[in-house]
Design a protein around this motif. Structure first.
Motif, PDB file in Angstrom:
ATOM      1  N   LYS A  93      -0.421 -16.992   2.618  1.00 30.55           N
ATOM      2  CA  LYS A  93      -1.141 -16.037   1.671  1.00 30.55           C
ATOM      3  C   LYS A  93      -0.473 -14.743   1.493  1.00 30.55           C
ATOM      4  N   GLU A  94      -0.349 -14.181   2.851  1.00 28.28           N
ATOM      5  CA  GLU A  94      -0.044 -12.572   2.748  1.00 28.28           C
ATOM      6  C   GLU A  94       0.869 -12.302   3.963  1.00 28.28           C
ATOM      7  N   ILE A  95       1.783 -11.449   4.212  1.00 29.45           N
ATOM      8  CA  ILE A  95       2.362 -11.075   5.294  1.00 29.45           C
ATOM      9  C   ILE A  95       2.290  -9.507   5.155  1.00 29.45           C
ATOM     10  N   ILE A  96       1.623  -9.104   6.272  1.00 32.42           N
ATOM     11  CA  ILE A  96       1.325  -7.648   6.464  1.00 32.42           C
ATOM     12  C   ILE A  96       2.279  -6.949   7.215  1.00 32.42           C
ATOM     13  N   ILE A  97       3.162  -6.018   6.963  1.00 28.14           N
ATOM     14  CA  ILE A  97       4.302  -5.211   8.081  1.00 28.14           C
ATOM     15  C   ILE A  97       3.764  -3.941   8.273  1.00 28.14           C
ATOM     16  N   ASP A  98       3.625  -3.326   9.277  1.00 24.34           N
ATOM     17  CA  ASP A  98       3.501  -2.031   9.565  1.00 24.34           C
ATOM     18  C   ASP A  98       4.714  -1.568  10.243  1.00 24.34           C
ATOM     19  N   PHE A  99       5.447  -0.862  10.020  1.00 27.96           N
ATOM     20  CA  PHE A  99       6.503  -0.146  10.450  1.00 27.96           C
ATOM     21  C   PHE A  99       5.884   1.174  11.133  1.00 27.96           C
ATOM     22  N   SER A 115       8.228 -16.950  -2.126  1.00 25.12           N
ATOM     23  CA  SER A 115       7.636 -17.007  -3.254  1.00 25.12           C
ATOM     24  C   SER A 115       6.873 -15.762  -3.816  1.00 25.12           C
ATOM     25  N   ASP A 116       6.873 -15.423  -5.111  1.00 26.65           N
ATOM     26  CA  ASP A 116       6.002 -14.535  -5.317  1.00 26.65           C
ATOM     27  C   ASP A 116       4.490 -14.552  -4.931  1.00 26.65           C
ATOM     28  N   VAL A 140      15.119 -12.412   3.149  1.00 26.72           N
ATOM     29  CA  VAL A 140      13.910 -13.063   3.330  1.00 26.72           C
ATOM     30  C   VAL A 140      12.918 -12.832   2.387  1.00 26.72           C
ATOM     31  N   ALA A 141      12.778 -11.151   1.988  1.00 32.21           N
ATOM     32  CA  ALA A 141      11.780 -10.671   1.147  1.00 32.21           C
ATOM     33  C   ALA A 141      12.034 -11.429  -0.470  1.00 32.21           C
TER      34      ALA A 141
END
Length: 134
Positions: free
Chosen positions: A88-94, A123-124, A118-119
């Motif tokens: 559903k969601e991918i959360i990335i914290d840099f 899918s949207d 990859v981004a």
């Protein structure tokens, strides 16, 4: 010519070998989906691939500009949906304790991350929540 050769092992576990390097990745179904959770799940690899791809493209831009991304790290959180089961969601914290001091270059890096292969391939429907703590 194939890039990867994979085999079903048993008990919801697979092995994939990167043919050029010979490196191997094992996947296991997650505990909440009848697996043992002893390795990355396939959807974990998708989420991880997004973060790694973003950093790889940022690294290419930084290198082209004569810089390195030393000290940059990130955390990935994958959120699953059901019916059907999917990401559903991918959360990335840099996080970067000592980032470069060039605001224009930092913006270029952020733009590069958001347009990594990859981004652009996801899918949207998969929400990409990215935070740049620098």
């Amino acid at each position: 010519m194939p890039t990867i050769k994979s085999t079903y092992l048993e008990n919801l576990r697979t092995s994939s070998q990167h043919l050029q390097s010979g490196k191997e990745i094992i996947t296991d179904a997650p505990v909440d989906n009848k697996g043992k959770g002893e390795a990355f799940s396939p959807t974990d690899l998708v989420a991880s691939a997004l973060g790694s791809c973003m950093v790889t493209i940022m690294g290419i831009v930084a290198h082209r500009e004569g810089h390195e991304l030393t000290g940059l790290n990130w955390e990935v959180t994958k959120v699953m949906d059901s019916n059907p089961r999917k990401i559903k969601e991918i959360i990335i914290d840099f996080n970067w304790e000592h980032p470069l001091e060039d605001p224009k270059l930092l913006q270029k890096l952020k733009n590069a991350a958001r347009t990594c292969p990859v981004a652009l391939s996801l899918s949207d429907e998969v929400v990409q929540s990215v935070t740049f703590n620098f």
